[in-house]
Scaffold this motif. Structure first.
Motif, PDB file in Angstrom:
ATOM      1  N   GLY A 345       6.260  -9.728   0.787  1.00 47.30           N
ATOM      2  CA  GLY A 345       4.930 -10.248   0.703  1.00 47.30           C
ATOM      3  C   GLY A 345       4.631 -10.916  -0.786  1.00 47.30           C
ATOM      4  N   PRO A 346       3.419 -11.725  -0.978  1.00 43.32           N
ATOM      5  CA  PRO A 346       3.276 -12.213  -2.352  1.00 43.32           C
ATOM      6  C   PRO A 346       3.064 -11.379  -3.390  1.00 43.32           C
ATOM      7  CG  PRO A 346       1.739 -13.192  -0.473  1.00 43.32           C
ATOM      8  CD  PRO A 346       2.634 -12.000   0.024  1.00 43.32           C
ATOM      9  N   SER A 347       2.729 -10.100  -3.109  1.00 45.59           N
ATOM     10  CA  SER A 347       2.506  -9.150  -4.080  1.00 45.59           C
ATOM     11  C   SER A 347       3.857  -8.670  -4.878  1.00 45.59           C
ATOM     12  CB  SER A 347       1.645  -8.021  -3.658  1.00 45.59           C
ATOM     13  OG  SER A 347       2.342  -7.223  -2.888  1.00 45.59           O
ATOM     14  N   LEU A 348       4.790  -8.803  -4.174  1.00 42.86           N
ATOM     15  CA  LEU A 348       6.190  -8.597  -4.806  1.00 42.86           C
ATOM     16  C   LEU A 348       6.559  -9.397  -5.949  1.00 42.86           C
ATOM     17  CD1 LEU A 348       8.663  -6.821  -4.481  1.00 42.86           C
ATOM     18  CD2 LEU A 348       9.676  -8.579  -3.328  1.00 42.86           C
ATOM     19  N   ARG A 349       6.946  -8.604  -7.192  1.00 41.60           N
ATOM     20  CA  ARG A 349       7.313  -9.107  -8.384  1.00 41.60           C
ATOM     21  C   ARG A 349       8.689  -8.847  -8.441  1.00 41.60           C
ATOM     22  NH1 ARG A 349       2.817  -6.816 -12.368  1.00 41.60           N
ATOM     23  NH2 ARG A 349       0.990  -7.814 -11.174  1.00 41.60           N
ATOM     24  N   PRO A 350       9.520  -9.990  -8.557  1.00 41.51           N
ATOM     25  CA  PRO A 350      11.145  -9.624  -8.802  1.00 41.51           C
ATOM     26  C   PRO A 350      11.264  -8.696  -9.982  1.00 41.51           C
ATOM     27  CG  PRO A 350      10.835 -12.154  -8.247  1.00 41.51           C
ATOM     28  CD  PRO A 350       9.353 -11.420  -8.537  1.00 41.51           C
ATOM     29  N   LEU A 475       6.629   2.134   0.413  1.00 38.45           N
ATOM     30  CA  LEU A 475       6.746   0.509   1.011  1.00 38.45           C
ATOM     31  C   LEU A 475       6.245  -0.182  -0.497  1.00 38.45           C
ATOM     32  CD1 LEU A 475       4.795   0.846   4.391  1.00 38.45           C
ATOM     33  CD2 LEU A 475       7.645   1.168   3.527  1.00 38.45           C
ATOM     34  N   ILE A 476       6.908  -1.151  -0.742  1.00 36.91           N
ATOM     35  CA  ILE A 476       6.458  -2.332  -1.627  1.00 36.91           C
ATOM     36  C   ILE A 476       6.409  -3.475  -1.005  1.00 36.91           C
ATOM     37  CG2 ILE A 476       6.799  -0.714  -3.615  1.00 36.91           C
ATOM     38  CD1 ILE A 476       9.002  -2.769  -4.297  1.00 36.91           C
ATOM     39  N   GLY A 477       5.442  -4.478  -1.500  1.00 37.65           N
ATOM     40  CA  GLY A 477       5.516  -5.972  -0.969  1.00 37.65           C
ATOM     41  C   GLY A 477       5.144  -6.102   0.283  1.00 37.65           C
ATOM     42  N   ARG A 544       1.420  -3.915  -4.505  1.00 38.55           N
ATOM     43  CA  ARG A 544       0.255  -4.046  -5.596  1.00 38.55           C
ATOM     44  C   ARG A 544      -1.085  -4.597  -4.982  1.00 38.55           C
ATOM     45  NH1 ARG A 544       1.991  -3.577 -10.732  1.00 38.55           N
ATOM     46  NH2 ARG A 544       4.031  -3.553 -11.122  1.00 38.55           N
ATOM     47  N   GLN A 545      -0.554  -5.577  -3.860  1.00 44.34           N
ATOM     48  CA  GLN A 545      -1.804  -5.787  -3.169  1.00 44.34           C
ATOM     49  C   GLN A 545      -1.515  -5.406  -1.475  1.00 44.34           C
ATOM     50  OE1 GLN A 545      -2.729  -9.800  -3.911  1.00 44.34           O
ATOM     51  NE2 GLN A 545      -3.364  -9.355  -5.964  1.00 44.34           N
ATOM     52  N   SER A 546      -2.438  -4.849  -0.696  1.00 45.44           N
ATOM     53  CA  SER A 546      -2.168  -4.496   0.612  1.00 45.44           C
ATOM     54  C   SER A 546      -3.372  -4.503   1.369  1.00 45.44           C
ATOM     55  CB  SER A 546      -1.238  -3.516   0.677  1.00 45.44           C
ATOM     56  OG  SER A 546      -0.913  -3.355   2.161  1.00 45.44           O
ATOM     57  N   LYS A 547      -3.323  -4.983   2.814  1.00 47.86           N
ATOM     58  CA  LYS A 547      -4.653  -4.668   3.581  1.00 47.86           C
ATOM     59  C   LYS A 547      -4.051  -3.646   4.522  1.00 47.86           C
ATOM     60  CE  LYS A 547      -6.993  -8.976   2.926  1.00 47.86           C
ATOM     61  NZ  LYS A 547      -7.635 -10.315   3.788  1.00 47.86           N
ATOM     62  N   LEU A 548      -2.944  -3.044   4.395  1.00 46.31           N
ATOM     63  CA  LEU A 548      -2.511  -2.016   5.337  1.00 46.31           C
ATOM     64  C   LEU A 548      -3.115  -0.615   4.789  1.00 46.31           C
ATOM     65  CD1 LEU A 548      -0.469  -1.252   7.671  1.00 46.31           C
ATOM     66  CD2 LEU A 548       1.246  -1.039   5.989  1.00 46.31           C
ATOM     67  N   ASP A 549      -3.695  -0.064   5.686  1.00 47.34           N
ATOM     68  CA  ASP A 549      -4.430   1.104   5.131  1.00 47.34           C
ATOM     69  C   ASP A 549      -3.725   2.307   5.995  1.00 47.34           C
ATOM     70  OD1 ASP A 549      -5.944   0.067   3.183  1.00 47.34           O
ATOM     71  OD2 ASP A 549      -7.608  -0.641   4.831  1.00 47.34           O
ATOM     72  N   PHE A 551      -1.048   3.922   5.903  1.00 48.97           N
ATOM     73  CA  PHE A 551      -0.331   4.815   5.045  1.00 48.97           C
ATOM     74  C   PHE A 551      -1.115   5.267   3.847  1.00 48.97           C
ATOM     75  CE2 PHE A 551       3.151   2.382   6.915  1.00 48.97           C
ATOM     76  CZ  PHE A 551       3.469   3.122   7.817  1.00 48.97           C
ATOM     77  N   GLU A 552      -0.831   6.481   3.335  1.00 47.78           N
ATOM     78  CA  GLU A 552      -1.153   6.852   2.121  1.00 47.78           C
ATOM     79  C   GLU A 552      -1.012   5.882   0.858  1.00 47.78           C
ATOM     80  OE1 GLU A 552      -0.236  10.457  -1.320  1.00 47.78           O
ATOM     81  OE2 GLU A 552       0.430  10.510   0.751  1.00 47.78           O
ATOM     82  N   ARG A 553      -1.982   5.596   0.109  1.00 49.15           N
ATOM     83  CA  ARG A 553      -1.859   4.547  -0.769  1.00 49.15           C
ATOM     84  C   ARG A 553      -1.431   5.047  -2.098  1.00 49.15           C
ATOM     85  NH1 ARG A 553      -3.940  -0.401  -0.240  1.00 49.15           N
ATOM     86  NH2 ARG A 553      -2.666  -0.841  -1.893  1.00 49.15           N
ATOM     87  N   ALA A 554      -0.484   4.461  -2.819  1.00 50.19           N
ATOM     88  CA  ALA A 554       0.063   4.911  -4.082  1.00 50.19           C
ATOM     89  C   ALA A 554       0.114   3.762  -5.111  1.00 50.19           C
ATOM     90  CB  ALA A 554       1.399   5.464  -3.907  1.00 50.19           C
ATOM     91  N   ASP A 555       0.284   4.159  -6.419  1.00 50.75           N
ATOM     92  CA  ASP A 555       0.288   3.134  -7.421  1.00 50.75           C
ATOM     93  C   ASP A 555       1.723   3.008  -7.912  1.00 50.75           C
ATOM     94  OD1 ASP A 555       0.210   2.465 -10.558  1.00 50.75           O
ATOM     95  OD2 ASP A 555      -1.350   1.596  -9.685  1.00 50.75           O
TER      96      ASP A 555
END
Length: 567
Positions: A345-350, A475-477, A544-549, A551-555
C-alpha cells in the motif's frame, strides 16, 4: 490465450450467435479430410465454465456425448471422438455452454492430434475480383511457377512456401476463425477434394484447393466457376461446408478456348509434362519428409511417455512431491519467532524495510519495485493473482534472494520455475460470491494440504507464517483503502493513473487488475484473527496508515525503531 492442448485447432467454439454458429459438420469433415479422431478442449483462464457437447441427428434427436467441466482455471478435454462413426450417424456436433460464472474468461475449440497428410500446409489468402476475369489465372500462375505479377498475401507471418490457395471476395483481411479453419482443412484435405462455396465468409473461404491441381489440371482460363467445372470434369470432388456446392457449367475445351480468345488472352505457357511430373514429385517428397519429421517427434513423445517423462499427471505428481517435501522442511521452521507480512500500500516506505533484517519477512506481488532503494529482500516471496504473474512473468522468474512460495494454481499459467515451491491451491466454493458460503474462508494449518484463498495474498501469507510456527505476525503496508478508476471490464479495473501502492510505477497505463472487495477481505482477516488467536498467535497491524481495524493496532516506529535507538 488460446487452447493449445492438441496439435491442430480445427474450429473455435466462440459461444456467440447461438450454439449452431459453432456446429461441427461431421459429414463435411469426413468427406473432405483424412481426419479420423478429434475432440474438444476447454481452457478456462478465469472463473468456471461447463460445456455440453451434443450430437444433433438428422431425425431431430439430440444426444449429449460429452460434458466438459472446468470449475477453476486450467484445461479440460472431451474423450476422443471417432469422426467416421459419428458422421455415419449423420448430423452435427453442437457445443453448448450450460454454465459459466460472470467473471469467466475461456477459450474452447475442436482439435485433433491426428498426423496430418500435409503438416506443412500453408494456405495463401487472396481476394478474387469478379470483374477481373484474368486475376485467378495470374494468381495461380504466380504461385505455381513463380511467374506473372506479385501476389500479395494477407499473412503477416514470416514467408512460407504456399501449398494451398484460399479465395475470398473480401476486401478486408480474413477473420481469424476463417484462417484457423482454412489452415486446419489444408493440413487434412483429401487430394481429390476442393472446397467450393461458403455462405459464411466469417468462417470459410469461397474456395480452397491444393496447388497440386494447378500442375495436374492446368491453369484456369477465367473465373472460379469455370475452373471448378474443369476440376469436376476431371474427377475432383467439390464440397461445401454448408449444403451442396454451387452449380457450375459443364466444362468443354472448345468453350474454354473461345472464352480465352474473347478475353484476348494468350495460351498459358504451361511447362512440359516432364517438368510438371518433377514438380509433383518434389511436392510429394517435401510433404513426405514433413510427415516423417512429425512422426519422429510423436515417437519421441511416446518414448518420453513410456519413461514417465511426458505424462502430465506423472509430471504434476513429481512436482507436487518435490514441493511437499520442501514444504515439510518449512513446518515450524520459525517456531516462536516474529514475522512481518509486507503489503504494497501507499503507506509502505522502502526505507522502513531496512529495519526488518532481524525478523522473518514475507513479500508479494510487485514488492521488487522497492529493491532499487534497499538491499533488503524478503525471506519469502509469493504471487497468487494470475494477472500480476502474467504481466510480470520474466521479472518474477528472475528474482533471487527469497524463497518463492506460490499456490499451485499459478502452474495453469505456464509458470513452472524450478526455484519455486508450489502448495496446493484451495479455491472457494464461488469466486463470484464467496460470502454466500457461510464457511468461507477456509484457513489452512498445513501448507502441504493447500493454501486457502481469501481474496488477498496477505491472507495466504498469514497462513504461511502460522504454518512455519511464527508466534507473532505484524502487518505493514496494508492500507485497506482503494481509489478506483472509472474504466472497468468485468471484475477487472483498467489503470488510469490512480495510486493505490507504494511505487508510482506499480501499474502500467492500461494494465488490468482485479476488483478488490473489502467485505470479502474483512471476512478473511477476521477468520485469520480468530484462528490464530485460538492457537496463541498474535496478529497486529503496524501499517503507518490503514483503515483495517480487524486486528490490534501497533506503532511501527515503536516496534522497529531506527538503527541505534532503543526499543
Amino acid at each position: 490465450m488460446l487452447a493449445r492442448g492438441m496439435h491442430y485447432r480445427l474450429q473455435s467454439i466462440r459461444a456467440e450467435g447461438g450454439p449452431e454458429a459453432d456446429a461441427f459438420n461431421l459429414s463435411f469433415w469426413r468427406d473432405a479430410s483424412h481426419l479420423a479422431f478429434f475432440g474438444v478442449e476447454l481452457l478456462v483462464v478465469q472463473g468456471a465454465v461447463t460445456l455440453s457437447l451434443r450430437h444433433c441427428r438428422p431425425d431431430g434427436q439430440e444426444h449429449e456425448i460429452a460434458r466438459i467441466d472446468c470449475p477453476y482455471p486450467g484445461s479440460s478435454f472431451s474423450p476422443p471422438l471417432d469422426l467416421i462413426e459419428l458422421a455415419n450417424q449423420g448430423g452435427s456436433l453442437v457445443p453448448v455452454i450450460v454454465n459459466r460464472s460472470e467473471d469467466a474468461k475461456f477459450d474452447a475449440c475442436f482439435g485433433t492430434n491426428d498426423l496430418a497428410p500435409c503438416p506443412n500446409a500453408h494456405a495463401v489468402f487472396v481476394s478474387e475480383d469478379p470483374q477481373d476475369r484474368t486475376g485467378l489465372r495470374d494468381i495461380c500462375h504466380n504461385l505455381a511457377y513463380g511467374l506473372g505479377p506479385t501476389v500479395r498475401s494477407n499473412d503477416d507471418d514470416m514467408p512460407l512456401v504456399p501449398t494451398h490457395l484460399a479465395l475470398s471476395r473480401r476486401t478486408a483481411p480474413e477473420p481469424q476463425e476463417c484462417r484457423i479453419r482454412t489452415q486446419a482443412l489444408a493440413c487434412f484435405l483429401r487430394q481429390n477434394v476442393v472446397l467450393h462455396g461458403s455462405g459464411k465468409p466469417q468462417e470459410w473461404p469461397v474456395a480452397l484447393f491444393d496447388l497440386r491441381h494447378v500442375y495436374s489440371h492446368g491453369l484456369p482460363t477465367a473465373e472460379l466457376s469455370s475452373y471448378m467445372s474443369r476440376f469436376a470434369d476431371q474427377g475432383v470432388v467439390r464440397l461445401a461446408p454448408f449444403g451442396p456446392p454451387p452449380r457450375v457449367p459443364t466444362w468443354r475445351r472448345q468453350t474454354a478456348r473461345r472464352e480465352r480468345l474473347r478475353l484476348g488472352l494468350r495460351a498459358a505457357r504451361t511447362p512440359s509434362p516432364e517438368i510438371v511430373r518433377i514438380k509433383l514429385e518434389q511436392i510429394d517428397q517435401t510433404r513426405h519428409l514433413h510427415r516423417q519429421l512429425i512422426q519422429s517427434q510423436r515417437q519421441m513423445e511416446q518414448r518420453l511417455r513410456d519413461t514417465n517423462l511426458w505424462d502430465p499427471a506423472q509430471i504434476e505428481a513429481d512436482l507436487t512431491r518435490a514441493s511437499r517435501t520442501a514444504l515439510s522442511l518449512l513446518r515450524n521452521r520459525h517456531q516462536g519467532q516474529r514475522a512481518v507480512v509486507v503489503g504494497n500500500g501507499p503507506s509502505l516506505r522502502p526505507s522502513d524495510l531496512e529495519r526488518l533484517r532481524d525478523v522473518v519477512t514475507f513479500g508479494s506481488n510487485k514488492i521488487f519495485l522497492a529493491y532499487d532503494d534497499t538491499d533488503w529482500r524478503p525471506n519469502y516471496y509469493s504471487v497468487e493473482d494470475h494477472l500480476v504473474l502474467m504481466n510480470n512473468r520474466d521479472r518474477i522468474a528472475a528474482l533471487s534472494g527469497s524463497i518463492k512460495l506460490f499456490p499451485a494454481s499459478t502452474r495453469n499459467f505456464d509458470y513452472h520455475a524450478g526455484d519455486t515451491i508450489f502448495a496446493p491451491f484451495l479455491p472457494p466454493k464461488s469466486f463470484e460470491d464467496p460470502l454466500s458460503d457461510p464457511e468461507f474462508p477456509h484457513f489452512s494449518h498445513d501448507l502441504s494440504q493447500g493454501i486457502a484463498w481469501g481474496s488477498t495474498i496477505t491472507y495466504s501469507q498469514i497462513q504461511m507464517a502460522a504454518f512455519m510456527g511464527c508466534a507473532e505476525i505484524i502487518l505493514i503496508g496494508v492500507d485497506h483503502s482503494y481509489r478506483l478508476p472509472s474504466q472497468k471490464r468485468g471484475n477487472q479495473y483498467i489503470y488510469e493513473g490512480e495510486q493505490n501502492h507504494f511505487h508510482p510505477d506499480y501499474r502500467s497505463p492500461g494494465e488490468a487488475w482485479h476488483q478488490p472487495n473489502l467485505d470479502v477481505l474483512e471476512r478473511s482477516y477476521a477468520k485469520a484473527r480468530d484462528v490464530c488467536a485460538a492457537r496463541g498467535i498474535r496478529i497486529m497491524n503496524a501499517s503507518r496508515q490503514s483503515k483495517l481495524d480487524v486486528f490490534e493496532r501497533a506503532d511501527f516506529d515503536q516496534m522497529f525503531p531506527p538503527t541505534g535507538e532503543p526499543l
